[in-house]
Design a protein around this motif. Structure first.
Motif, PDB file in Angstrom:
ATOM      1  N   GLY A 195       0.793  -1.222   0.000  1.00  0.00           N
ATOM      2  CA  GLY A 195       0.000   0.000   0.000  1.00  0.00           C
ATOM      3  C   GLY A 195       0.821   1.265   0.000  1.00  0.00           C
ATOM      4  N   VAL A 196       2.148   1.141  -0.037  1.00  0.00           N
ATOM      5  CA  VAL A 196       3.051   2.301  -0.048  1.00  0.00           C
ATOM      6  C   VAL A 196       3.578   2.499  -1.463  1.00  0.00           C
ATOM      7  CG1 VAL A 196       5.222   3.239   0.835  1.00  0.00           C
ATOM      8  CG2 VAL A 196       3.682   2.010   2.368  1.00  0.00           C
ATOM      9  N   SER A 197       3.550   3.725  -1.950  1.00  0.00           N
ATOM     10  CA  SER A 197       4.057   4.041  -3.279  1.00  0.00           C
ATOM     11  C   SER A 197       5.584   4.088  -3.268  1.00  0.00           C
ATOM     12  CB  SER A 197       3.508   5.394  -3.731  1.00  0.00           C
ATOM     13  OG  SER A 197       4.273   5.936  -4.787  1.00  0.00           O
ATOM     14  N   PRO A 198       6.262   3.335  -4.132  1.00  0.00           N
ATOM     15  CA  PRO A 198       7.724   3.404  -4.189  1.00  0.00           C
ATOM     16  C   PRO A 198       8.228   4.810  -4.477  1.00  0.00           C
ATOM     17  CG  PRO A 198       6.948   1.475  -5.370  1.00  0.00           C
ATOM     18  CD  PRO A 198       5.734   2.284  -5.029  1.00  0.00           C
ATOM     19  N   ALA A 199       7.570   5.539  -5.372  1.00  0.00           N
ATOM     20  CA  ALA A 199       8.016   6.887  -5.720  1.00  0.00           C
ATOM     21  C   ALA A 199       7.879   7.839  -4.532  1.00  0.00           C
ATOM     22  CB  ALA A 199       7.214   7.411  -6.910  1.00  0.00           C
ATOM     23  N   GLN A 200       6.755   7.760  -3.813  1.00  0.00           N
ATOM     24  CA  GLN A 200       6.565   8.628  -2.656  1.00  0.00           C
ATOM     25  C   GLN A 200       7.538   8.287  -1.539  1.00  0.00           C
ATOM     26  OE1 GLN A 200       2.412   8.376  -1.594  1.00  0.00           O
ATOM     27  NE2 GLN A 200       1.749   9.547  -3.386  1.00  0.00           N
ATOM     28  N   ALA A 201       7.750   6.986  -1.298  1.00  0.00           N
ATOM     29  CA  ALA A 201       8.696   6.580  -0.261  1.00  0.00           C
ATOM     30  C   ALA A 201      10.106   7.052  -0.596  1.00  0.00           C
ATOM     31  CB  ALA A 201       8.667   5.061  -0.096  1.00  0.00           C
ATOM     32  N   ALA A 202      10.503   6.923  -1.865  1.00  0.00           N
ATOM     33  CA  ALA A 202      11.839   7.349  -2.280  1.00  0.00           C
ATOM     34  C   ALA A 202      12.014   8.852  -2.111  1.00  0.00           C
ATOM     35  CB  ALA A 202      12.087   6.941  -3.728  1.00  0.00           C
ATOM     36  N   ALA A 203      10.982   9.633  -2.474  1.00  0.00           N
ATOM     37  CA  ALA A 203      11.064  11.089  -2.319  1.00  0.00           C
ATOM     38  C   ALA A 203      11.185  11.473  -0.844  1.00  0.00           C
ATOM     39  CB  ALA A 203       9.834  11.739  -2.945  1.00  0.00           C
ATOM     40  N   GLU A 204      10.466  10.757   0.022  1.00  0.00           N
ATOM     41  CA  GLU A 204      10.535  11.058   1.451  1.00  0.00           C
ATOM     42  C   GLU A 204      11.900  10.689   2.025  1.00  0.00           C
ATOM     43  OE1 GLU A 204       7.824  10.544   5.496  1.00  0.00           O
ATOM     44  OE2 GLU A 204       7.188   9.617   3.612  1.00  0.00           O
ATOM     45  N   ILE A 205      12.423   9.546   1.636  1.00  0.00           N
ATOM     46  CA  ILE A 205      13.742   9.136   2.116  1.00  0.00           C
ATOM     47  C   ILE A 205      14.819  10.080   1.601  1.00  0.00           C
ATOM     48  CG2 ILE A 205      15.495   7.319   1.939  1.00  0.00           C
ATOM     49  CD1 ILE A 205      13.155   5.301   2.027  1.00  0.00           C
ATOM     50  N   GLN A 206      14.702  10.515   0.366  1.00  0.00           N
ATOM     51  CA  GLN A 206      15.666  11.468  -0.177  1.00  0.00           C
ATOM     52  C   GLN A 206      15.663  12.763   0.640  1.00  0.00           C
ATOM     53  OE1 GLN A 206      14.780  12.993  -4.128  1.00  0.00           O
ATOM     54  NE2 GLN A 206      16.962  13.062  -4.643  1.00  0.00           N
ATOM     55  N   ALA A 207      14.474  13.229   1.053  1.00  0.00           N
ATOM     56  CA  ALA A 207      14.391  14.434   1.883  1.00  0.00           C
ATOM     57  C   ALA A 207      14.989  14.201   3.265  1.00  0.00           C
ATOM     58  CB  ALA A 207      12.925  14.867   1.998  1.00  0.00           C
ATOM     59  N   ILE A 208      14.806  13.002   3.816  1.00  0.00           N
ATOM     60  CA  ILE A 208      15.401  12.676   5.123  1.00  0.00           C
ATOM     61  C   ILE A 208      16.921  12.704   5.033  1.00  0.00           C
ATOM     62  CG2 ILE A 208      15.712  10.807   6.797  1.00  0.00           C
ATOM     63  CD1 ILE A 208      12.776  10.027   6.225  1.00  0.00           C
ATOM     64  N   VAL A 209      17.467  12.091   3.974  1.00  0.00           N
ATOM     65  CA  VAL A 209      18.922  12.056   3.802  1.00  0.00           C
ATOM     66  C   VAL A 209      19.490  13.469   3.645  1.00  0.00           C
ATOM     67  CG1 VAL A 209      20.774  11.288   2.259  1.00  0.00           C
ATOM     68  CG2 VAL A 209      18.910   9.722   2.843  1.00  0.00           C
ATOM     69  N   ALA A 210      18.721  14.360   3.027  1.00  0.00           N
ATOM     70  CA  ALA A 210      19.202  15.728   2.770  1.00  0.00           C
ATOM     71  C   ALA A 210      18.841  16.703   3.887  1.00  0.00           C
ATOM     72  CB  ALA A 210      18.620  16.233   1.446  1.00  0.00           C
ATOM     73  N   HIS A 211      18.279  16.247   4.979  1.00  0.00           N
ATOM     74  CA  HIS A 211      17.869  17.132   6.073  1.00  0.00           C
ATOM     75  C   HIS A 211      19.096  17.844   6.670  1.00  0.00           C
ATOM     76  CE1 HIS A 211      16.238  18.388  10.006  1.00  0.00           C
ATOM     77  NE2 HIS A 211      15.055  18.322   9.422  1.00  0.00           N
ATOM     78  N   PRO A 212      18.962  19.122   7.061  1.00  0.00           N
ATOM     79  CA  PRO A 212      20.116  19.867   7.607  1.00  0.00           C
ATOM     80  C   PRO A 212      20.745  19.231   8.838  1.00  0.00           C
ATOM     81  CG  PRO A 212      18.333  21.361   7.047  1.00  0.00           C
ATOM     82  CD  PRO A 212      17.782  19.976   6.889  1.00  0.00           C
ATOM     83  N   GLN A 213      19.971  18.415   9.593  1.00  0.00           N
ATOM     84  CA  GLN A 213      20.522  17.785  10.795  1.00  0.00           C
ATOM     85  C   GLN A 213      20.905  16.326  10.558  1.00  0.00           C
ATOM     86  OE1 GLN A 213      17.054  19.982  13.114  1.00  0.00           O
ATOM     87  NE2 GLN A 213      18.237  18.737  14.553  1.00  0.00           N
ATOM     88  N   GLY A 214      20.979  15.940   9.281  1.00  0.00           N
ATOM     89  CA  GLY A 214      21.310  14.564   8.953  1.00  0.00           C
ATOM     90  C   GLY A 214      22.795  14.325   8.754  1.00  0.00           C
ATOM     91  N   TRP A 215      23.138  13.073   8.399  1.00  0.00           N
ATOM     92  CA  TRP A 215      24.533  12.684   8.223  1.00  0.00           C
ATOM     93  C   TRP A 215      25.188  13.436   7.069  1.00  0.00           C
ATOM     94  CZ3 TRP A 215      26.051  10.162  12.283  1.00  0.00           C
ATOM     95  CH2 TRP A 215      25.226   9.229  12.913  1.00  0.00           C
TER      96      TRP A 215
END
Length: 277
Positions: free
Chosen positions: A127-147
């Motif tokens: 029930g999860v869209s691969p495209a939406q999940a990928a976009a969300e993970i990409q934003a998490i990786v690019a977060h200012p407080q991320g690795w």
């Protein structure tokens, strides 16, 4: 033996005797039917398998190359087939197809240092869209407080060949993928297997009862914690009551007085650490 057989043997039967013989024949037929029914019930019951419980674990490992594309997996039978409740009353699928669809998205590299390319895959039927999940993970990786934004790695979302794969899987499939690396996630947890990151669908959709925040915020913790393992980092403990919990702390097991936190770094770019476990 029938009544005719008794007559042929030369034995004379009274009316009462013939009546008793008839009753005995009927009883024998009924007993045979009951035995067959009982045998079928026993055989059916023997095919039912009771659910088993697993211990909590949230282990780590090192990333390596994983070919992209569809991946097959046969989920174990211990998960409840009726799913797991979401707040709106709908179900989180407990068992999926075991096959994965890859997001066909490529993004720009984020961070500095050695480039690690990752692909996002989602189990079919989750029930999860691969495209939406990928976009969300990409934003998490690019977060200012991320690795990546704090010099601890360079990452790029790709749709083709990747250095590691982030999979979102139903609890049963997540357990199987983690078990292949010798890890028991008990239908509840995520893991980093050495072949990439496995995200439990239940955690992705529901968050954690131990985490003071929304499921969307908790997804930052999931990805940051498992990417930390991919970077070679181990688990940390709580640095003190009231302090932010490090992302490398197993916060799903309890906070030990710390506050929930989903990012490796504070807003002022201070690394949030704690005692090594």
């Amino acid at each position: 033996m029938t009544q005719r057989d008794v007559r042929r043997s030369g034995t004379r039967l009274t009316r009462r005797g013939r009546f008793l013989v008839t009753l005995l024949c009927l009883a024998a037929l009924a007993g045979g039917g009951s035995l067959a029914w009982a045998t079928w019930q026993d055989r059916t019951a023997s095919t039912r398998r009771p659910p088993a419980a697993g211990a909590e674990t949230d282990p780590g490992g090192a990333a390596r190359t994983e070919p992209p594309g569809e991946v097959s997996s046969n989920p174990p039978s211990r998960e409840r087939p009726d799913g797991l409740d979401k707040p709106d009353g709908s179900k989180v699928p407990a068992i999926g197809s075991g096959s994965f669809a890859a997001a066909r998205i490529t993004g720009s590299p984020v961070g500095t240092g050695t480039l690690r390319r990752y692909q996002v895959q989602v189990e079919n039927g989750s029930g999860v869209s691969p495209a939406q999940a990928a976009a969300e993970i990409q934003a998490i990786v690019a977060h200012p407080q991320g690795w990546a934004k704090n010099g601890r790695g360079r990452f790029q979302l790709v749709s083709g060949r990747a250095d590691f794969v982030i999979r979102i899987a139903t609890p049963a499939t997540a357990d199987k993928l983690c078990a292949e690396a010798g890890l028991d996630t008990g239908g509840e947890l995520n893991c980093e297997t050495g072949r990439g990151v496995v995200v439990n669908l239940r955690r992705w959709l529901l968050g954690s009862p131990q985490f003071d925040g929304t499921p969307a915020t908790y997804r930052h913790l999931i990805i940051n914690h498992e990417l930390g393992h991919a970077l070679g980092l181990g688990h940390l403990g709580c640095p003190g009551p009231g302090k932010p919990a490090p992302v490398m702390m197993q916060q799903i097991k309890g906070l030990d007085g710390c506050r929930s936190n989903a990012w490796p770094y504070a807003a002022n770019r201070t690394y949030l650490t704690g005692p090594t476990l």
